[in-house]
Design a protein around this motif. Sequence first.
Motif, PDB file in Angstrom:
ATOM      1  N   VAL A 192       0.836  -1.204   0.000  1.00 24.71           N
ATOM      2  CA  VAL A 192       0.000   0.000   0.000  1.00 24.71           C
ATOM      3  C   VAL A 192       0.869   1.252   0.000  1.00 24.71           C
ATOM      4  O   VAL A 192       0.658   2.181  -0.775  1.00 24.71           O
ATOM      5  N   LYS A 193       1.846   1.270   0.890  1.00 24.56           N
ATOM      6  CA  LYS A 193       2.762   2.405   0.987  1.00 24.56           C
ATOM      7  C   LYS A 193       4.177   1.878   1.136  1.00 24.56           C
ATOM      8  O   LYS A 193       4.394   0.819   1.709  1.00 24.56           O
ATOM      9  N   ARG A 194       5.111   2.637   0.638  1.00 28.76           N
ATOM     10  CA  ARG A 194       6.500   2.222   0.775  1.00 28.76           C
ATOM     11  C   ARG A 194       7.181   3.013   1.886  1.00 28.76           C
ATOM     12  O   ARG A 194       6.771   4.131   2.208  1.00 28.76           O
ATOM     13  N   ASP A 195       8.207   2.420   2.468  1.00 32.07           N
ATOM     14  CA  ASP A 195       9.021   3.116   3.457  1.00 32.07           C
ATOM     15  C   ASP A 195      10.179   3.773   2.717  1.00 32.07           C
ATOM     16  O   ASP A 195      11.035   3.086   2.141  1.00 32.07           O
ATOM     17  N   TYR A 196      10.188   5.093   2.712  1.00 29.39           N
ATOM     18  CA  TYR A 196      11.235   5.817   1.997  1.00 29.39           C
ATOM     19  C   TYR A 196      12.525   5.820   2.808  1.00 29.39           C
ATOM     20  O   TYR A 196      12.498   5.903   4.038  1.00 29.39           O
ATOM     21  N   ARG A 197      13.642   5.745   2.107  1.00 32.90           N
ATOM     22  CA  ARG A 197      14.927   5.754   2.797  1.00 32.90           C
ATOM     23  C   ARG A 197      15.174   7.130   3.413  1.00 32.90           C
ATOM     24  O   ARG A 197      14.535   8.120   3.033  1.00 32.90           O
ATOM     25  N   ALA A 198      16.094   7.168   4.352  1.00 29.75           N
ATOM     26  CA  ALA A 198      16.378   8.397   5.094  1.00 29.75           C
ATOM     27  C   ALA A 198      16.681   9.551   4.139  1.00 29.75           C
ATOM     28  O   ALA A 198      17.422   9.392   3.164  1.00 29.75           O
ATOM     29  N   GLY A 199      16.090  10.701   4.438  1.00 28.36           N
ATOM     30  CA  GLY A 199      16.314  11.881   3.615  1.00 28.36           C
ATOM     31  C   GLY A 199      15.238  12.120   2.579  1.00 28.36           C
ATOM     32  O   GLY A 199      15.228  13.156   1.920  1.00 28.36           O
ATOM     33  N   TRP A 200      14.311  11.154   2.437  1.00 28.73           N
ATOM     34  CA  TRP A 200      13.235  11.285   1.449  1.00 28.73           C
ATOM     35  C   TRP A 200      11.902  10.964   2.114  1.00 28.73           C
ATOM     36  O   TRP A 200      11.765   9.966   2.806  1.00 28.73           O
ATOM     37  N   LYS A 201      10.939  11.820   1.908  1.00 31.10           N
ATOM     38  CA  LYS A 201       9.600  11.549   2.415  1.00 31.10           C
ATOM     39  C   LYS A 201       8.590  12.400   1.659  1.00 31.10           C
ATOM     40  O   LYS A 201       8.947  13.419   1.050  1.00 31.10           O
TER      41      LYS A 201
END
Length: 202
Positions: A191-200
């Motif tokens: 449903v949703k992805r976990d964005y890597r650090a620094g991106w949201k």
Amino acid sequence: VYVDEFKRGYFPESCPPSSHVTLIFPKTDKTKGDVTVHWMDGGIQPERPDELGANELFGDGGNGTLFIGTKGKMMASTYGDDPRLLPLSRNQEVKVPQTLARVPGQANGHYGQWVEACLAGYGKKQVSSPFETAGPLTEALLMANLAVRGYDLQRPKTSGKGFDYPGRGLKLLWDNQQMRITNLDEVNRFVKRDYRAGWKLA
């Protein structure tokens, strides 16, 4: 997909050759009861209606929609084109007044309408498929994709040998307020992805 005799392949990143997903929408103040929608693809089709003559085409021969109501049935071709009552003879007897304006140019007309609305600015041009309609429709079809993806979820067996498939044999429950499946959490990773650090996303 079977890759050998009685041996099923595992291809979690690709769609199956065909699928049949059942979506059940609870009763609202606009319906008399629950509404059940069957999505079929890859050559799977519903049973041919008895009301259709032997030499009469079902849908457009390969695609289409079948509506089953309390007073009868209706079918349409691809994307809901050319809706007609069943049996087809009823179309000569029943005349339904047009209450909604049609978009000229069919599919291309809808694209043009979208561009014109973007140029006009939010809320300044009425469109035939606003986000209030298109959003829930898209959400429903994406739920079907969740069911297909969930079917192939693997969970290692506690014995350490082989896998269980927790998404098979379940009726997935969708919470549209929280935008998540409530009875199989593993599916929510689609449903949703976990964005890597620094991106949201804001």
